[in-house]
Design a protein around this motif. Structure first.
Motif, short mmCIF file in Angstrom:
data_model
loop_
_atom_site.label_atom_id
_atom_site.label_comp_id
_atom_site.label_asym_id
_atom_site.label_seq_id
_atom_site.Cartn_x
_atom_site.Cartn_y
_atom_site.Cartn_z
N GLU A 47 16.09 -10.26 2.37
CA GLU A 47 16.85 -9.57 3.41
C GLU A 47 15.96 -9.11 4.55
O GLU A 47 16.43 -8.99 5.69
N MET A 48 14.72 -8.83 4.25
CA MET A 48 13.81 -8.30 5.26
C MET A 48 13.14 -9.38 6.10
O MET A 48 12.31 -9.07 6.95
N ALA A 49 13.52 -10.62 5.88
CA ALA A 49 12.95 -11.72 6.68
C ALA A 49 13.20 -11.42 8.16
O ALA A 49 14.29 -11.03 8.56
N GLY A 50 12.16 -11.57 8.95
CA GLY A 50 12.27 -11.32 10.38
C GLY A 50 11.96 -9.89 10.79
O GLY A 50 11.89 -9.59 11.98
N LYS A 51 11.78 -9.00 9.81
CA LYS A 51 11.41 -7.61 10.13
C LYS A 51 9.95 -7.57 10.55
O LYS A 51 9.18 -8.49 10.29
N SER A 52 9.57 -6.49 11.16
CA SER A 52 8.19 -6.35 11.61
C SER A 52 7.24 -6.23 10.41
O SER A 52 7.65 -5.84 9.31
N LYS A 53 5.97 -6.54 10.65
CA LYS A 53 4.96 -6.41 9.60
C LYS A 53 4.87 -4.96 9.12
O LYS A 53 4.64 -4.71 7.95
N GLU A 54 5.07 -4.04 10.02
CA GLU A 54 5.02 -2.62 9.66
C GLU A 54 6.16 -2.26 8.72
O GLU A 54 5.94 -1.54 7.74
N ASP A 55 7.36 -2.74 9.00
CA ASP A 55 8.51 -2.47 8.13
C ASP A 55 8.31 -3.09 6.75
O ASP A 55 8.61 -2.46 5.74
N LEU A 56 7.81 -4.32 6.73
CA LEU A 56 7.54 -4.98 5.46
C LEU A 56 6.48 -4.23 4.66
O LEU A 56 6.64 -4.01 3.46
N ALA A 57 5.42 -3.83 5.33
CA ALA A 57 4.35 -3.10 4.64
C ALA A 57 4.86 -1.76 4.11
O ALA A 57 4.54 -1.37 2.99
N GLN A 58 5.65 -1.08 4.91
CA GLN A 58 6.20 0.21 4.48
C GLN A 58 7.05 0.05 3.23
O GLN A 58 6.91 0.79 2.27
N TRP A 59 7.92 -0.95 3.23
CA TRP A 59 8.76 -1.21 2.06
C TRP A 59 7.91 -1.62 0.87
O TRP A 59 8.12 -1.16 -0.25
N GLY A 60 6.92 -2.48 1.12
CA GLY A 60 6.05 -2.94 0.04
C GLY A 60 5.30 -1.80 -0.62
O GLY A 60 5.17 -1.75 -1.84
N ILE A 61 4.85 -0.85 0.19
CA ILE A 61 4.09 0.28 -0.34
C ILE A 61 4.99 1.31 -0.99
O ILE A 61 4.71 1.79 -2.09
N THR A 62 6.08 1.66 -0.33
CA THR A 62 6.91 2.76 -0.82
C THR A 62 7.88 2.37 -1.93
O THR A 62 8.21 3.20 -2.77
N GLU A 63 8.33 1.14 -1.93
CA GLU A 63 9.34 0.75 -2.92
C GLU A 63 8.84 -0.32 -3.89
O GLU A 63 8.84 -0.11 -5.10
N ALA A 64 8.43 -1.44 -3.38
CA ALA A 64 8.11 -2.59 -4.24
C ALA A 64 6.89 -2.35 -5.12
O ALA A 64 6.91 -2.67 -6.31
N ARG A 65 5.83 -1.79 -4.57
CA ARG A 65 4.59 -1.64 -5.32
C ARG A 65 4.78 -0.82 -6.59
O ARG A 65 4.37 -1.22 -7.68
N GLY A 66 5.42 0.31 -6.48
CA GLY A 66 5.63 1.17 -7.64
C GLY A 66 6.54 0.54 -8.68
O GLY A 66 6.26 0.60 -9.89
N LYS A 67 7.61 -0.07 -8.22
CA LYS A 67 8.55 -0.70 -9.16
C LYS A 67 7.91 -1.88 -9.87
O LYS A 67 8.12 -2.07 -11.08
N LEU A 68 7.14 -2.66 -9.15
CA LEU A 68 6.46 -3.79 -9.79
C LEU A 68 5.38 -3.32 -10.76
O LEU A 68 5.21 -3.91 -11.83
N ALA A 69 4.69 -2.25 -10.41
CA ALA A 69 3.67 -1.71 -11.32
C ALA A 69 4.32 -1.24 -12.62
O ALA A 69 3.80 -1.53 -13.71
N GLN A 70 5.44 -0.54 -12.52
CA GLN A 70 6.14 -0.08 -13.72
C GLN A 70 6.63 -1.26 -14.56
O GLN A 70 6.50 -1.25 -15.78
N ALA A 71 7.20 -2.26 -13.89
CA ALA A 71 7.70 -3.43 -14.62
C ALA A 71 6.56 -4.17 -15.30
O ALA A 71 6.68 -4.58 -16.46
N GLY A 72 5.43 -4.32 -14.62
CA GLY A 72 4.29 -5.01 -15.21
C GLY A 72 3.75 -4.28 -16.43
O GLY A 72 3.44 -4.91 -17.45
N LYS A 73 3.67 -2.98 -16.33
CA LYS A 73 3.19 -2.18 -17.46
C LYS A 73 4.14 -2.30 -18.65
O LYS A 73 3.71 -2.50 -19.79
N LYS A 74 5.43 -2.20 -18.38
CA LYS A 74 6.41 -2.28 -19.46
C LYS A 74 6.43 -3.68 -20.08
O LYS A 74 6.54 -3.81 -21.30
N LEU A 75 6.32 -4.72 -19.28
CA LEU A 75 6.30 -6.08 -19.82
C LEU A 75 5.09 -6.29 -20.72
O LEU A 75 5.19 -6.94 -21.76
N THR A 76 3.96 -5.71 -20.34
CA THR A 76 2.76 -5.80 -21.19
C THR A 76 3.02 -5.13 -22.54
O THR A 76 2.68 -5.67 -23.59
#
Length: 124
Positions: A47-76
């Motif tokens: 959905e974020m295709a075409g958004k600015s690099k800043e918007d993508l980075a903000q989402w990646g840091i604030t939302e995706a990074r934490g959720k992926l870290a939790q998922a990775g830990k739980k999968l392990t």
């Protein structure tokens, strides 16, 4: 085989599969639940295709990074539990593969990092 017998339509496959897995391999069922969240992150990145690099980075840091870290830990944890219990890890392996693909995509497309970044160093 049991999942085919218990469903009325192809649309019921996921629901029936999860119910059967709850009985047979609860770790695999939990992995499928994690997969739902992983796929939501992937869809959000689409959905974020075409958004600015800043918007993508903000989402990646604030939302995706934490959720992926939790998922990775739980999968392990889940794969270790399944291996100790002697249960199949096929579903877990598939979910981990998908997790790795989405994680790599977030690293490259949202955070502008190389895909080989050490997950422990980046918090993922």
């Amino acid at each position: 085989m049991l999942t085919h017998v218990l469903r009325d339509s192809p649309a019921d496959r996921g629901t029936v599969e999860r119910q059967v897995l709850q009985l047979v391999n609860p770790d695999a069922r939990e992995a499928l639940n994690l997969l739902d969240g992983i796929e939501q992150l992937n869809a959000k990145l689409d959905e974020m295709a075409g958004k600015s690099k800043e918007d993508l980075a903000q989402w990646g840091i604030t939302e995706a990074r934490g959720k992926l870290a939790q998922a990775g830990k739980k999968l392990t944890e889940l794969i270790e539990q399944s291996q100790k219990a002697g249960r199949s890890t096929t579903t877990l392996d598939e979910v981990i593969g998908r997790y790795q693909a989405v994680r790599t995509r977030v690293l490259v497309e949202a955070l502008d990092l190389p895909p080989t970044v050490d997950p422990t160093a980046s918090g993922m």
